[in-house]
Design a protein around this motif. Structure first.
Motif, PDB file in Angstrom:
ATOM      1  N   UNK A   1       0.822  -1.200   0.000  1.00  0.00           N
ATOM      2  CA  UNK A   1       0.000   0.000   0.000  1.00  0.00           C
ATOM      3  C   UNK A   1       0.859   1.254   0.000  1.00  0.00           C
ATOM      4  N   UNK A   2       1.927   1.228   0.794  1.00  0.00           N
ATOM      5  CA  UNK A   2       2.844   2.367   0.810  1.00  0.00           C
ATOM      6  C   UNK A   2       3.542   2.525  -0.537  1.00  0.00           C
ATOM      7  N   UNK A   3       3.797   1.390  -1.209  1.00  0.00           N
ATOM      8  CA  UNK A   3       4.437   1.433  -2.525  1.00  0.00           C
ATOM      9  C   UNK A   3       3.555   2.176  -3.523  1.00  0.00           C
ATOM     10  N   UNK A   4       2.263   1.878  -3.506  1.00  0.00           N
ATOM     11  CA  UNK A   4       1.334   2.550  -4.408  1.00  0.00           C
ATOM     12  C   UNK A   4       1.298   4.050  -4.131  1.00  0.00           C
ATOM     13  N   UNK A   5       1.182   4.405  -2.847  1.00  0.00           N
ATOM     14  CA  UNK A   5       1.101   5.812  -2.471  1.00  0.00           C
ATOM     15  C   UNK A   5       2.374   6.562  -2.849  1.00  0.00           C
ATOM     16  N   UNK A   6       3.534   5.947  -2.588  1.00  0.00           N
ATOM     17  CA  UNK A   6       4.801   6.609  -2.893  1.00  0.00           C
ATOM     18  C   UNK A   6       5.001   6.748  -4.395  1.00  0.00           C
ATOM     19  N   UNK A   7       4.601   5.729  -5.144  1.00  0.00           N
ATOM     20  CA  UNK A   7       4.738   5.796  -6.601  1.00  0.00           C
ATOM     21  C   UNK A   7       3.897   6.939  -7.161  1.00  0.00           C
ATOM     22  N   UNK A   8       2.700   7.110  -6.654  1.00  0.00           N
ATOM     23  CA  UNK A   8       1.828   8.201  -7.098  1.00  0.00           C
ATOM     24  C   UNK A   8       2.456   9.550  -6.759  1.00  0.00           C
ATOM     25  N   UNK A   9       3.046   9.650  -5.575  1.00  0.00           N
ATOM     26  CA  UNK A   9       3.621  10.924  -5.134  1.00  0.00           C
ATOM     27  C   UNK A   9       4.928  11.252  -5.849  1.00  0.00           C
ATOM     28  N   UNK A  10       5.789  10.260  -6.036  1.00  0.00           N
ATOM     29  CA  UNK A  10       7.123  10.508  -6.578  1.00  0.00           C
ATOM     30  C   UNK A  10       7.229  10.317  -8.086  1.00  0.00           C
ATOM     31  N   UNK A  11       6.324   9.504  -8.658  1.00  0.00           N
ATOM     32  CA  UNK A  11       6.358   9.215 -10.102  1.00  0.00           C
ATOM     33  C   UNK A  11       7.752   8.769 -10.552  1.00  0.00           C
ATOM     34  N   UNK A  12       8.324   7.726  -9.936  1.00  0.00           N
ATOM     35  CA  UNK A  12       9.649   7.246 -10.346  1.00  0.00           C
ATOM     36  C   UNK A  12       9.581   6.621 -11.736  1.00  0.00           C
ATOM     37  N   UNK A  13      10.716   6.555 -12.391  1.00  0.00           N
ATOM     38  CA  UNK A  13      10.760   5.925 -13.707  1.00  0.00           C
ATOM     39  C   UNK A  13      10.660   4.408 -13.586  1.00  0.00           C
ATOM     40  N   UNK A  14      11.294   3.834 -12.548  1.00  0.00           N
ATOM     41  CA  UNK A  14      11.305   2.379 -12.359  1.00  0.00           C
ATOM     42  C   UNK A  14      10.972   2.059 -10.902  1.00  0.00           C
ATOM     43  N   UNK A  15      10.100   1.075 -10.711  1.00  0.00           N
ATOM     44  CA  UNK A  15       9.804   0.550  -9.375  1.00  0.00           C
ATOM     45  C   UNK A  15      10.307  -0.886  -9.333  1.00  0.00           C
ATOM     46  N   UNK A  16      11.164  -1.186  -8.357  1.00  0.00           N
ATOM     47  CA  UNK A  16      11.621  -2.564  -8.164  1.00  0.00           C
ATOM     48  C   UNK A  16      10.789  -3.142  -7.027  1.00  0.00           C
ATOM     49  N   UNK A  17       9.988  -4.127  -7.346  1.00  0.00           N
ATOM     50  CA  UNK A  17       8.903  -4.577  -6.477  1.00  0.00           C
ATOM     51  C   UNK A  17       9.062  -6.021  -6.012  1.00  0.00           C
ATOM     52  N   UNK A  18       9.046  -6.219  -4.699  1.00  0.00           N
ATOM     53  CA  UNK A  18       8.966  -7.563  -4.132  1.00  0.00           C
ATOM     54  C   UNK A  18       7.504  -8.010  -4.195  1.00  0.00           C
ATOM     55  N   UNK A  19       7.265  -9.300  -4.032  1.00  0.00           N
ATOM     56  CA  UNK A  19       5.879  -9.789  -4.056  1.00  0.00           C
ATOM     57  C   UNK A  19       5.339 -10.021  -2.659  1.00  0.00           C
ATOM     58  N   UNK A  20       6.076 -10.793  -1.860  1.00  0.00           N
ATOM     59  CA  UNK A  20       5.600 -11.148  -0.523  1.00  0.00           C
ATOM     60  C   UNK A  20       5.867 -10.000   0.445  1.00  0.00           C
ATOM     61  N   UNK A  21       4.840  -9.178   0.644  1.00  0.00           N
ATOM     62  CA  UNK A  21       4.935  -8.056   1.582  1.00  0.00           C
ATOM     63  C   UNK A  21       3.664  -8.000   2.420  1.00  0.00           C
ATOM     64  N   UNK A  22       3.733  -7.397   3.608  1.00  0.00           N
ATOM     65  CA  UNK A  22       2.539  -7.327   4.457  1.00  0.00           C
ATOM     66  C   UNK A  22       1.451  -6.470   3.830  1.00  0.00           C
ATOM     67  N   UNK A  23       0.212  -6.817   4.140  1.00  0.00           N
ATOM     68  CA  UNK A  23      -0.908  -6.063   3.587  1.00  0.00           C
ATOM     69  C   UNK A  23      -1.079  -6.344   2.112  1.00  0.00           C
ATOM     70  N   UNK A  24      -1.034  -5.316   1.317  1.00  0.00           N
ATOM     71  CA  UNK A  24      -1.159  -5.438  -0.141  1.00  0.00           C
ATOM     72  C   UNK A  24       0.097  -6.076  -0.711  1.00  0.00           C
ATOM     73  N   UNK A  25      -0.053  -7.197  -1.441  1.00  0.00           N
ATOM     74  CA  UNK A  25       1.150  -7.843  -1.982  1.00  0.00           C
ATOM     75  C   UNK A  25       1.637  -7.142  -3.248  1.00  0.00           C
TER      76      UNK A  25
END
Length: 228
Positions: free
Chosen positions: A39-63
């Protein structure tokens, strides 16, 4: 030259620190944010608009799968590279649906991660070799059960798609086939339109599904590429 901004999403701090260390060895990269849940990843991506997101799968809450789906919808300019310890089939076969631009396992080297990050930023597909093998095995079985499909690509388009699957960049494809980069781009546009896809990764998965790409072909092409 503007730097490639990168955001990291992984619930293990030590993993994020290691990834940041590798990436920041490249002057062209700038890690602009880190988060430990989807969930924090989604919020931060919206706020920062990075060119690349490196994303793990197994995370708490929203995977990471659902987080990627939301990021690609809310931030269409972001490229998402999945980096996980798990090559479960339910993750792999979700790639076309969620719009991920690459899928790698955490057994890769730092240099391989750097190269993969650059590749997805250029719009190229990145799939871990073991993932490709799993996809081929599964989709061949499905094709055997339902062999009734059309083959809309021309011979040249299939050549281009095979080179894409082998990891060739557009310039390398152009050199190999003795055509211009613009011609390669036109072929890719036709391939995407015919297959009903929007990315190189999706096109490769469709080709695997139709058994147009064989593992032996990829291995021989990759070996030839290294030699050259």
């Amino acid at each position: 030259m503007d730097k490639i901004t990168i955001m990291l999403a992984d619930d293990h701090v030590v993993v994020r620190e290691s990834i940041r260390k590798f990436l920041e060895e490249e002057e062209k990269f700038q890690v602009v944010g880190e988060v430990g849940d989807g969930q924090s990843a989604v919020q931060m991506a919206v706020n920062l608009q990075p060119k690349v997101v490196i994303m793990d799968i197994e995370m708490p809450g929203l995977n990471g799968i659902e987080a990627t789906r939301q990021i690609k919808k809310l931030c269409p300019g972001c490229f998402v590279l999945i980096l996980t310890a798990y090559d479960y089939e339910q993750y792999i076969f979700a790639l076309p649906d969620i719009g991920a631009d690459g899928f790698l396992l955490k057994d890769i080297s730092g240099r391989e991660l750097i190269n993969a990050t650059q590749a997805v930023f250029r719009g190229e597909s990145v799939l871990h070799p073991s993932v490709t093998g799993k996809v081929m095995k599964k989709l061949r079985a499905r094709a055997a059960q339902d062999p009734a499909y059309t083959e809309p690509l021309t011979g040249r388009e299939k050549e281009v798609l095979l080179l894409v699957a082998a990891g060739y960049k557009n310039k390398e494809i152009a050199k190999t086939l003795y055509v211009s980069v613009r011609t390669v781009e036109a072929h890719l546009g036709n391939i995407f339109a015919k297959l009903g896809v929007t990315s190189r990764t999706e096109a490769i998965l469709e080709a695997l599904k139709k058994d147009w790409i064989l593992l032996d072909q990829l291995k021989s092409m990759e070996q030839a590429r290294v030699i050259n």
